[in-house]
Motif scaffolding. Structure first.
Motif, PDB file in Angstrom:
ATOM      1  N   PRO A  76       0.739  -1.211   0.113  1.00 26.49           N
ATOM      2  CA  PRO A  76       0.064   0.008  -0.063  1.00 26.49           C
ATOM      3  C   PRO A  76       0.937   1.295   0.023  1.00 26.49           C
ATOM      4  CG  PRO A  76      -0.854  -1.320   1.510  1.00 26.49           C
ATOM      5  CD  PRO A  76       0.581  -1.991   1.149  1.00 26.49           C
ATOM      6  N   ALA A  77       0.455   2.321  -0.489  1.00 31.20           N
ATOM      7  CA  ALA A  77       0.855   3.625  -0.841  1.00 31.20           C
ATOM      8  C   ALA A  77       0.670   4.436   0.508  1.00 31.20           C
ATOM      9  CB  ALA A  77       0.345   4.330  -1.965  1.00 31.20           C
ATOM     10  N   ALA A  78      -0.426   4.260   1.045  1.00 37.24           N
ATOM     11  CA  ALA A  78      -0.844   4.893   2.201  1.00 37.24           C
ATOM     12  C   ALA A  78      -1.672   3.961   3.179  1.00 37.24           C
ATOM     13  CB  ALA A  78      -1.635   6.135   1.840  1.00 37.24           C
ATOM     14  N   SER A  79      -2.090   4.388   4.515  1.00 45.46           N
ATOM     15  CA  SER A  79      -2.803   3.562   5.211  1.00 45.46           C
ATOM     16  C   SER A  79      -3.484   4.603   6.302  1.00 45.46           C
ATOM     17  CB  SER A  79      -1.644   2.974   6.222  1.00 45.46           C
ATOM     18  OG  SER A  79      -2.523   2.051   7.221  1.00 45.46           O
ATOM     19  N   PHE A  80      -4.820   4.327   6.232  1.00 42.03           N
ATOM     20  CA  PHE A  80      -5.910   4.968   6.962  1.00 42.03           C
ATOM     21  C   PHE A  80      -6.747   4.222   7.907  1.00 42.03           C
ATOM     22  CE2 PHE A  80      -6.371   6.841   2.288  1.00 42.03           C
ATOM     23  CZ  PHE A  80      -5.409   7.618   2.478  1.00 42.03           C
ATOM     24  N   ALA A  81      -6.621   4.917   9.184  1.00 40.22           N
ATOM     25  CA  ALA A  81      -7.353   4.099  10.351  1.00 40.22           C
ATOM     26  C   ALA A  81      -8.747   4.526  10.213  1.00 40.22           C
ATOM     27  CB  ALA A  81      -6.880   4.849  11.488  1.00 40.22           C
ATOM     28  N   VAL A  82      -9.520   3.188  10.590  1.00 39.58           N
ATOM     29  CA  VAL A  82     -10.946   3.173  10.513  1.00 39.58           C
ATOM     30  C   VAL A  82     -11.308   2.844  11.865  1.00 39.58           C
ATOM     31  CG1 VAL A  82     -11.155   3.039   7.971  1.00 39.58           C
ATOM     32  CG2 VAL A  82     -11.099   1.102   9.318  1.00 39.58           C
ATOM     33  N   ASP A  83     -12.718   2.771  12.369  1.00 37.94           N
ATOM     34  CA  ASP A  83     -13.244   2.178  13.445  1.00 37.94           C
ATOM     35  C   ASP A  83     -13.352   0.882  13.533  1.00 37.94           C
ATOM     36  OD1 ASP A  83     -12.932   4.758  14.873  1.00 37.94           O
ATOM     37  OD2 ASP A  83     -15.074   5.337  14.189  1.00 37.94           O
ATOM     38  N   ASP A  84     -13.956   0.537  12.458  1.00 36.75           N
ATOM     39  CA  ASP A  84     -14.199  -0.994  12.030  1.00 36.75           C
ATOM     40  C   ASP A  84     -13.972  -1.332  10.589  1.00 36.75           C
ATOM     41  OD1 ASP A  84     -15.583  -3.465  11.628  1.00 36.75           O
ATOM     42  OD2 ASP A  84     -17.229  -2.728  12.803  1.00 36.75           O
ATOM     43  N   VAL A  85     -12.742  -1.963  10.427  1.00 34.62           N
ATOM     44  CA  VAL A  85     -12.381  -2.507   9.022  1.00 34.62           C
ATOM     45  C   VAL A  85     -13.412  -3.570   8.357  1.00 34.62           C
ATOM     46  CG1 VAL A  85     -10.653  -3.989   7.936  1.00 34.62           C
ATOM     47  CG2 VAL A  85      -9.993  -2.435   9.712  1.00 34.62           C
ATOM     48  N   HIS A  86     -14.172  -4.327   9.278  1.00 38.90           N
ATOM     49  CA  HIS A  86     -15.363  -5.112   8.538  1.00 38.90           C
ATOM     50  C   HIS A  86     -16.227  -4.322   7.958  1.00 38.90           C
ATOM     51  CE1 HIS A  86     -13.488  -9.005   9.476  1.00 38.90           C
ATOM     52  NE2 HIS A  86     -12.967  -8.445  10.522  1.00 38.90           N
ATOM     53  N   ALA A  87     -16.713  -3.310   8.888  1.00 38.52           N
ATOM     54  CA  ALA A  87     -17.939  -2.432   8.363  1.00 38.52           C
ATOM     55  C   ALA A  87     -17.569  -1.472   7.130  1.00 38.52           C
ATOM     56  CB  ALA A  87     -18.350  -1.689   9.826  1.00 38.52           C
ATOM     57  N   GLU A  88     -16.275  -0.940   7.274  1.00 38.18           N
ATOM     58  CA  GLU A  88     -15.780  -0.178   6.216  1.00 38.18           C
ATOM     59  C   GLU A  88     -15.608  -1.070   4.878  1.00 38.18           C
ATOM     60  OE1 GLU A  88     -14.998   3.647   4.824  1.00 38.18           O
ATOM     61  OE2 GLU A  88     -15.961   3.039   6.569  1.00 38.18           O
ATOM     62  N   PHE A  89     -14.933  -2.082   5.043  1.00 32.34           N
ATOM     63  CA  PHE A  89     -14.991  -3.209   3.960  1.00 32.34           C
ATOM     64  C   PHE A  89     -16.462  -3.335   3.330  1.00 32.34           C
ATOM     65  CE2 PHE A  89     -15.326  -7.454   2.431  1.00 32.34           C
ATOM     66  CZ  PHE A  89     -14.305  -7.323   1.528  1.00 32.34           C
ATOM     67  N   ALA A  90     -17.246  -3.736   3.944  1.00 37.21           N
ATOM     68  CA  ALA A  90     -18.661  -4.030   3.491  1.00 37.21           C
ATOM     69  C   ALA A  90     -19.327  -2.521   2.855  1.00 37.21           C
ATOM     70  CB  ALA A  90     -19.467  -4.328   4.602  1.00 37.21           C
ATOM     71  N   ARG A  91     -19.074  -1.643   3.471  1.00 35.47           N
ATOM     72  CA  ARG A  91     -19.577  -0.386   2.978  1.00 35.47           C
ATOM     73  C   ARG A  91     -18.840   0.171   1.552  1.00 35.47           C
ATOM     74  NH1 ARG A  91     -18.603   5.107   2.218  1.00 35.47           N
ATOM     75  NH2 ARG A  91     -16.393   5.142   3.058  1.00 35.47           N
TER      76      ARG A  91
END
Length: 128
Positions: A76-91
């Motif tokens: 990856p060229a960059a990394s972004f923090a999220v609260d819930d990877v599974h939820a963000e993946f689904a969205r």
């Protein structure tokens, strides 16, 4: 000292702006014409005065081989923090985003990797 600005090299600033705002949810911070390109940054709506991400044109001759090598190796060229990877993946998947790595546990983090449509892989992660 703190990080003020970081960048990703993009092959199309308009497409990048649409992806990073309309899909990922960042907001445009700056747009200043610079020759045929623009100084174009986005920020997190949760931290509008925080670190800016420059959507930098990839016109320099060294950039395309660099980007290609990273993508070919799955880096990856960059990394972004999220609260819930599974939820963000689904969205994001629901919005048509292509992932090169589905969510996986990696020690104290959960990560997934997506294609930003502009020549980069981007990691999303959540630290436990």
């Amino acid at each position: 000292m703190r990080i003020h600005l970081t960048s990703v090299f993009v092959d199309d600033q308009d497409r990048a702006l649409r992806f990073y705002t309309d899909v990922l949810g960042f907001v445009k911070k700056a747009e200043v014409p610079v020759g045929k390109d623009r100084w174009l940054t986005v920020v997190s709506p949760e931290d509008p005065d925080g670190t800016e991400l420059l959507l930098e044109p990839d016109g320099h001759p060294a950039v395309k081989p660099y980007k290609t090598a990273l993508v070919n190796d799955g880096i990856p060229a960059a990394s972004f923090a999220v609260d819930d990877v599974h939820a963000e993946f689904a969205r994001l998947r629901g919005l048509g985003v292509r992932f090169t790595q589905e969510p996986m546990e990696a020690g104290p983090v959960t990560v997934a990797v997506l294609d930003d449509t502009c020549g980069n892989l981007i990691q999303i992660l959540h630290s436990r």
